[in-house]
Design a protein around this motif. Sequence first.
Motif, mmCIF file in Angstrom:
data_model
loop_
_atom_site.group_PDB
_atom_site.id
_atom_site.type_symbol
_atom_site.label_atom_id
_atom_site.label_comp_id
_atom_site.label_asym_id
_atom_site.label_seq_id
_atom_site.Cartn_x
_atom_site.Cartn_y
_atom_site.Cartn_z
ATOM 1 N N CYS A 248 0.808 -1.214 0.000
ATOM 2 C CA CYS A 248 0.000 0.000 0.000
ATOM 3 C C CYS A 248 0.846 1.272 0.000
ATOM 4 O O CYS A 248 0.332 2.364 -0.276
ATOM 5 C CB CYS A 248 -0.977 -0.006 1.168
ATOM 6 S SG CYS A 248 -0.179 -0.090 2.797
ATOM 7 N N TRP A 249 2.140 1.149 0.302
ATOM 8 C CA TRP A 249 3.023 2.313 0.255
ATOM 9 C C TRP A 249 3.360 2.718 -1.173
ATOM 10 O O TRP A 249 3.715 3.870 -1.433
ATOM 11 C CB TRP A 249 4.332 2.029 0.993
ATOM 12 C CG TRP A 249 4.277 2.080 2.468
ATOM 13 C CD1 TRP A 249 3.283 1.620 3.294
ATOM 14 C CD2 TRP A 249 5.296 2.600 3.334
ATOM 15 N NE1 TRP A 249 3.612 1.817 4.606
ATOM 16 C CE2 TRP A 249 4.839 2.412 4.667
ATOM 17 C CE3 TRP A 249 6.527 3.185 3.129
ATOM 18 C CZ2 TRP A 249 5.602 2.806 5.773
ATOM 19 C CZ3 TRP A 249 7.295 3.580 4.220
ATOM 20 C CH2 TRP A 249 6.828 3.392 5.523
ATOM 21 N N ALA A 250 3.336 1.751 -2.092
ATOM 22 C CA ALA A 250 3.868 1.975 -3.437
ATOM 23 C C ALA A 250 3.229 3.175 -4.143
ATOM 24 O O ALA A 250 3.942 4.050 -4.637
ATOM 25 C CB ALA A 250 3.746 0.707 -4.269
ATOM 26 N N PRO A 251 1.885 3.272 -4.240
ATOM 27 C CA PRO A 251 1.320 4.455 -4.914
ATOM 28 C C PRO A 251 1.615 5.759 -4.178
ATOM 29 O O PRO A 251 1.778 6.801 -4.817
ATOM 30 C CB PRO A 251 -0.177 4.152 -4.954
ATOM 31 C CG PRO A 251 -0.417 3.076 -3.958
ATOM 32 C CD PRO A 251 0.839 2.289 -3.885
ATOM 33 N N ARG A 252 1.677 5.715 -2.875
ATOM 34 C CA ARG A 252 2.017 6.927 -2.127
ATOM 35 C C ARG A 252 3.440 7.384 -2.482
ATOM 36 O O ARG A 252 3.707 8.581 -2.643
ATOM 37 C CB ARG A 252 1.933 6.669 -0.620
ATOM 38 C CG ARG A 252 0.536 6.355 -0.089
ATOM 39 C CD ARG A 252 0.602 6.152 1.421
ATOM 40 N NE ARG A 252 -0.622 5.645 2.001
ATOM 41 C CZ ARG A 252 -1.628 6.400 2.444
ATOM 42 N NH1 ARG A 252 -1.565 7.711 2.339
ATOM 43 N NH2 ARG A 252 -2.706 5.841 2.977
ATOM 44 N N LEU A 253 4.359 6.423 -2.606
ATOM 45 C CA LEU A 253 5.736 6.766 -2.937
ATOM 46 C C LEU A 253 5.868 7.272 -4.365
ATOM 47 O O LEU A 253 6.708 8.129 -4.655
ATOM 48 C CB LEU A 253 6.649 5.560 -2.696
ATOM 49 C CG LEU A 253 6.893 5.233 -1.220
ATOM 50 C CD1 LEU A 253 7.608 3.900 -1.071
ATOM 51 C CD2 LEU A 253 7.705 6.340 -0.550
ATOM 52 N N GLY A 282 5.886 -2.945 -4.267
ATOM 53 C CA GLY A 282 6.561 -2.563 -3.036
ATOM 54 C C GLY A 282 7.967 -3.119 -2.922
ATOM 55 O O GLY A 282 8.656 -2.845 -1.933
ATOM 56 N N SER A 283 8.407 -3.887 -3.928
ATOM 57 C CA SER A 283 9.771 -4.427 -3.928
ATOM 58 C C SER A 283 10.746 -3.399 -4.467
ATOM 59 O O SER A 283 10.365 -2.337 -4.968
ATOM 60 C CB SER A 283 9.843 -5.676 -4.802
ATOM 61 O OG SER A 283 9.675 -5.315 -6.174
ATOM 62 N N GLU A 284 12.037 -3.731 -4.404
ATOM 63 C CA GLU A 284 13.060 -2.781 -4.854
ATOM 64 C C GLU A 284 12.955 -2.480 -6.351
ATOM 65 O O GLU A 284 13.159 -1.337 -6.789
ATOM 66 C CB GLU A 284 14.468 -3.277 -4.487
ATOM 67 C CG GLU A 284 15.054 -4.363 -5.374
ATOM 68 C CD GLU A 284 14.551 -5.764 -5.060
ATOM 69 O OE1 GLU A 284 14.984 -6.700 -5.757
ATOM 70 O OE2 GLU A 284 13.749 -5.916 -4.112
ATOM 71 N N ILE A 285 12.613 -3.481 -7.188
ATOM 72 C CA ILE A 285 12.464 -3.234 -8.625
ATOM 73 C C ILE A 285 11.272 -2.325 -8.874
ATOM 74 O O ILE A 285 11.335 -1.361 -9.653
ATOM 75 C CB ILE A 285 12.315 -4.564 -9.402
ATOM 76 C CG1 ILE A 285 13.616 -5.362 -9.322
ATOM 77 C CG2 ILE A 285 11.936 -4.296 -10.854
ATOM 78 C CD1 ILE A 285 13.539 -6.731 -9.978
ATOM 79 N N ASP A 286 10.181 -2.608 -8.195
ATOM 80 C CA ASP A 286 8.977 -1.788 -8.328
ATOM 81 C C ASP A 286 9.238 -0.357 -7.883
ATOM 82 O O ASP A 286 8.861 0.607 -8.570
ATOM 83 C CB ASP A 286 7.846 -2.410 -7.491
ATOM 84 C CG ASP A 286 6.580 -1.570 -7.500
ATOM 85 O OD1 ASP A 286 6.063 -1.284 -8.591
ATOM 86 O OD2 ASP A 286 6.126 -1.183 -6.406
ATOM 87 N N ALA A 288 12.134 1.270 -7.646
ATOM 88 C CA ALA A 288 13.046 1.967 -8.561
ATOM 89 C C ALA A 288 12.289 2.445 -9.798
ATOM 90 O O ALA A 288 12.539 3.551 -10.301
ATOM 91 C CB ALA A 288 14.193 1.045 -8.963
ATOM 92 N N GLY A 289 11.338 1.638 -10.271
ATOM 93 C CA GLY A 289 10.522 2.048 -11.408
ATOM 94 C C GLY A 289 9.625 3.231 -11.099
ATOM 95 O O GLY A 289 9.186 3.954 -12.010
ATOM 96 N N ARG A 290 9.369 3.459 -9.834
ATOM 97 C CA ARG A 290 8.555 4.603 -9.407
ATOM 98 C C ARG A 290 9.407 5.845 -9.114
ATOM 99 O O ARG A 290 8.886 6.853 -8.654
ATOM 100 C CB ARG A 290 7.733 4.218 -8.169
ATOM 101 C CG ARG A 290 6.718 3.099 -8.429
ATOM 102 C CD ARG A 290 6.052 2.653 -7.138
ATOM 103 N NE ARG A 290 5.196 1.487 -7.349
ATOM 104 C CZ ARG A 290 3.905 1.537 -7.683
ATOM 105 N NH1 ARG A 290 3.314 2.718 -7.831
ATOM 106 N NH2 ARG A 290 3.206 0.429 -7.857
ATOM 107 N N GLY A 291 10.711 5.734 -9.350
ATOM 108 C CA GLY A 291 11.582 6.894 -9.221
ATOM 109 C C GLY A 291 12.419 6.953 -7.970
ATOM 110 O O GLY A 291 13.164 7.924 -7.777
ATOM 111 N N LEU A 292 12.349 5.948 -7.077
ATOM 112 C CA LEU A 292 13.154 5.977 -5.863
ATOM 113 C C LEU A 292 14.625 5.716 -6.184
ATOM 114 O O LEU A 292 14.939 5.001 -7.143
ATOM 115 C CB LEU A 292 12.643 4.956 -4.849
ATOM 116 C CG LEU A 292 11.499 5.453 -3.931
ATOM 117 C CD1 LEU A 292 10.236 5.700 -4.716
ATOM 118 C CD2 LEU A 292 11.251 4.474 -2.794
#
Length: 332
Positions: A248-253, A282-286, A288-292
Amino acid sequence: MSKPKLIVISTGGTITMTSGQGSKGIAPTLTAADLLNAVPQIGQQADIEALTFSSMPGASLATSQIAELAHLIQQRFDGGIDGAIVIQGTDTIEETAFLLDMLVADRKPVIVTGAMRGAQAAGADGPANLLASVIVAGSPQAAGRGTLVVLNDEVHAAAFVKKGHTGLTSSFISPNAGRLGLVSEQRALFTSSSGMPRLALSRPGAWPDIAIVKACLGDDGRMLDALPGLGYAGVVVEAMGAGHVPQCWAPRLSGLAAKMPVVLAVRTPGGPVFTNTYGFPGSEIDLAGRGLIPAGLLDALKARLLLGALMGNNETVEAIRHQFMRFSNLQA
């Protein structure tokens, strides 16, 4: 053979603390000169200039003060001093040493030390730590290694050292790199030749506010939504495992990374952020794809300082990403 010229700068901390009559606990009282006078062997090792920069516990130091201290050290280096020893409270040594490592652009050694026991305690470790630090600072082998942390006769690199225990004199450890060396028989012995990344950043004009948010079981991440409104300019996410957060953090990030730099560190004591193993939301690949931006081997505390210094110098997101990559590839 002439002795090295060193400066010992005290900011306070446990090493300077004594208890007054009727006081509840210990507090900073001793100056840099007081500490040096208690260890007469130091005069055999180097010609010393003593300076009391401040007198406060490590937890109360500010990034702006450490930046000022870095500027002072560089001035002394430019004036002919061969090395510097910074005395401070152990609570924040791992952070201030890394900050000094970024801001002092010189091959001359900077040593950060302190004590786990007050000056009046049985078995006080401050005098031995100070003597060991002077020995390391005066060693030709310390040149070019950046800022080093010296306690308990062990030498650690600023990038990787951590305080690992609340009270033991052997508290300081480097889980990802091991110690660089030790002090034995009045000599500095370096047991590792591995180069640490040197950043040599210019002193930021302003220090932006950077948050650290720690991922934990069952947290829905609502704190992330509040960060822009609270005035934060960037954030370090201290993720679970190899770099994972609740789904659930992924879209917020994603939304947060569109507004500010977001760095991904891990809460485990050792190991790097993974970049190419797990692919679930919510994984590291996901992420990184979101810009982290992966922090590599830097922990959240040091990632926060690096991000703040880079943003204070108005670096682009891509330049920030490049600097953090150096702690994944360990390019010296």
